[in-house]
Design an enzyme around this catalytic site. Structure first.
Site, mmCIF file in Angstrom:
data_model
loop_
_atom_site.group_PDB
_atom_site.id
_atom_site.type_symbol
_atom_site.label_atom_id
_atom_site.label_comp_id
_atom_site.label_asym_id
_atom_site.label_seq_id
_atom_site.Cartn_x
_atom_site.Cartn_y
_atom_site.Cartn_z
ATOM 1 N N GLY A 1 0.799 -1.229 0.000
ATOM 2 C CA GLY A 1 0.000 0.000 0.000
ATOM 3 C C GLY A 1 0.824 1.268 0.000
ATOM 4 O O GLY A 1 0.273 2.355 0.147
ATOM 5 N N GLY B 1 2.805 2.134 -2.587
ATOM 6 C CA GLY B 1 3.035 2.578 -3.969
ATOM 7 C C GLY B 1 4.370 2.162 -4.556
ATOM 8 O O GLY B 1 4.913 2.859 -5.423
ATOM 9 N N SER B 2 4.898 1.013 -4.137
ATOM 10 C CA SER B 2 6.242 0.643 -4.599
ATOM 11 C C SER B 2 6.311 0.493 -6.122
ATOM 12 O O SER B 2 7.263 0.962 -6.750
ATOM 13 C CB SER B 2 6.717 -0.642 -3.923
ATOM 14 O OG SER B 2 5.915 -1.726 -4.321
ATOM 15 N N ALA C 1 6.231 3.877 -7.795
ATOM 16 C CA ALA C 1 7.450 4.645 -7.517
ATOM 17 C C ALA C 1 8.604 4.147 -8.390
ATOM 18 O O ALA C 1 9.398 4.951 -8.902
ATOM 19 C CB ALA C 1 7.812 4.553 -6.040
ATOM 20 N N ASP D 1 -1.981 6.446 -7.567
ATOM 21 C CA ASP D 1 -0.594 6.182 -7.139
ATOM 22 C C ASP D 1 0.413 6.910 -8.027
ATOM 23 O O ASP D 1 1.271 7.638 -7.534
ATOM 24 C CB ASP D 1 -0.287 4.673 -7.190
ATOM 25 C CG ASP D 1 -0.840 3.923 -5.993
ATOM 26 O OD1 ASP D 1 -1.751 4.458 -5.337
ATOM 27 O OD2 ASP D 1 -0.357 2.807 -5.721
HETATM 28 O O1 PMV Z 1 -2.492 -0.762 -2.769
HETATM 29 P P1 PMV Z 1 -2.108 0.511 -3.432
HETATM 30 O O2 PMV Z 1 -1.233 1.367 -2.639
HETATM 31 O O3 PMV Z 1 -1.631 0.336 -4.824
HETATM 32 O O4 PMV Z 1 -3.430 1.402 -3.537
HETATM 33 C C1 PMV Z 1 -4.471 1.005 -4.338
HETATM 34 C C2 PMV Z 1 -5.597 1.953 -4.229
HETATM 35 C C3 PMV Z 1 -6.889 1.392 -4.771
HETATM 36 O O5 PMV Z 1 -7.857 2.423 -4.638
HETATM 37 C C4 PMV Z 1 -7.337 0.192 -3.981
HETATM 38 C C5 PMV Z 1 -6.757 1.007 -6.235
HETATM 39 C C6 PMV Z 1 -6.599 2.176 -7.174
HETATM 40 O O6 PMV Z 1 -6.222 1.925 -8.328
HETATM 41 O O7 PMV Z 1 -6.873 3.325 -6.816
#
Ligand code: PMV
Length: 326
Positions: free
Chosen positions: A106, A108-109, A112, A162
């Site tokens: 979660g 954003g690796s 990034a 992201d």
């Molecule tokens: O898991 P992450 O940090 O890639 O966040 C995803 C966020 C979501 O809303 C679940 C998916 C998106 O594409 O926005």
């Protein structure tokens, strides 16, 4: 053209957290995300004498050539797409990638790494060809667009939040398909970011939410509307510097995410521990199921909350300030 033998360029990109609105953002509701500069991905481009493009990612023990990479490989894809955008042949360089951003958690690796690679290639080719953007490389909007294409490989229907927050490296109020909106953080606030240690691919959580939405659109549209209202109200509070009110909105967002089925026992244990130690609010951040959660802390509660999170099983805790010196 200058001699580019042994020429090296490096660029980097921060991690991110979603403060409000994950999942609902995929369905057009607003979300708020902020960069986390304590963790970063970096990409170094080094010229080569031979024609190959070599991908070297020691953190994941990966070393391969671009030619041998599968068509849907995220690293190969960002390299190919960026070279195509720049109008240069993908040849004669090594891409070395390092990252301190935990994967599938979660933060954003993936985005990034894509942003760092695209930014580094933009700078590299700008320098070696003396292109018009020679001093700055590619604009952030272009870098964000390229990273978005790779996000589609990570999961089919990314909102784009992201790549946007990471490429622009500033707090964003994000609505899918709309131009980037930044906003004023009137008063800095502090978050503790705690890692459950459970890697949870976003793709699976996003896919599960989609199946449930398909099965009961009426319920899920209402849940998404409620999340969108929280994100909107949170922006107003942040712009007013009324930080005390934010905590309640975060915890309300967590309840809605749990109703969507994307929380987990481990996340809830950390949320409860943070609230029990005096956090103003707490919620999961990102795709959910595992990954990271965030807690809103004050100077007075910060240490107690960090201790409680570690005691409740957090694998690590990062403290970050939003809107001030980090
Ligand atoms: O898991 P992450 O940090 O890639 O966040 C995803 C966020 C979501 O809303 C679940 C998916 C998106 O594409 O926005």
């Amino acid at each position: 053209m200058p001699d580019n033998s042994r020429f090296t360029v490096t660029a980097d990109a921060p991690g991110k957290i979603i403060l409000f609105g994950e999942h609902a953002v995929v369905y057009g509701r607003p979300a708020i995300a902020v960069p986390v500069i304590q963790v970063r991905a970096s990409a170094t481009i080094e010229s080569r004498a031979d024609d190959a493009v070599v991908i070297d990612a020691p953190d994941i023990a990966r070393m391969s050539t671009l030619r041998d990479a599968p068509a849907d490989d995220p690293l190969a894809t960002i390299i190919r797409l960026t070279c195509a955008r720049l109008g240069v042949p993908p040849e004669k360089f090594t891409v070395r990638i390092r990252s301190t951003i935990p994967v599938a958690s979660g933060l954003g690796s993936g985005a990034a790494v894509s942003v760092a690679v695209a930014r580094a290639l933009g700078k590299y080719f700008a320098s070696v060809t003396l292109a018009p953007h020679a001093s700055v490389g590619m604009p952030n909007a272009d870098i964000s667009d390229l990273a978005y294409e790779v996000e589609k490989l990570h999961h089919g229907t990314p909102s784009g939040i992201d790549n946007t927050v990471i490429a622009f490296e500033q707090p964003v109020y994000f609505v899918r398909g709309k131009p980037i909106e930044s906003f004023r953080v009137a008063k800095p606030f502090t978050l503790a970011i705690a890692d459950t240690g459970i890697a949870a691919p976003t793709k699976i959580a996003v896919g599960d939410v989609r199946s449930q939405w398909e099965a009961d659109r009426e319920l899920f549209e209402k849940l998404f509307d409620n999340v969108g209202t929280l994100a909107h109200n949170a922006r107003v509070l942040i712009e007013q510097g009324a930080i005390e009110g934010l905590g309640g909105l975060m915890t309300a967002n967590q309840i809605l995410l749990a109703t969507m089925g994307v929380s987990s026992l481990e996340i809830q244990r950390l949320v409860d521990a943070a609230l029990g130690a005096g956090a103003l609010g707490a919620k999961l951040s990102g795709g959910g199921r595992g990954g990271n959660m965030i807690a809103l802390v004050t100077e007075v509660t910060q240490d107690a909350v960090v201790r409680a999170l570690l005691k409740a099983g957090a694998k690590r805790v990062i403290v970050t300030m939003v809107g001030g010196r980090q």
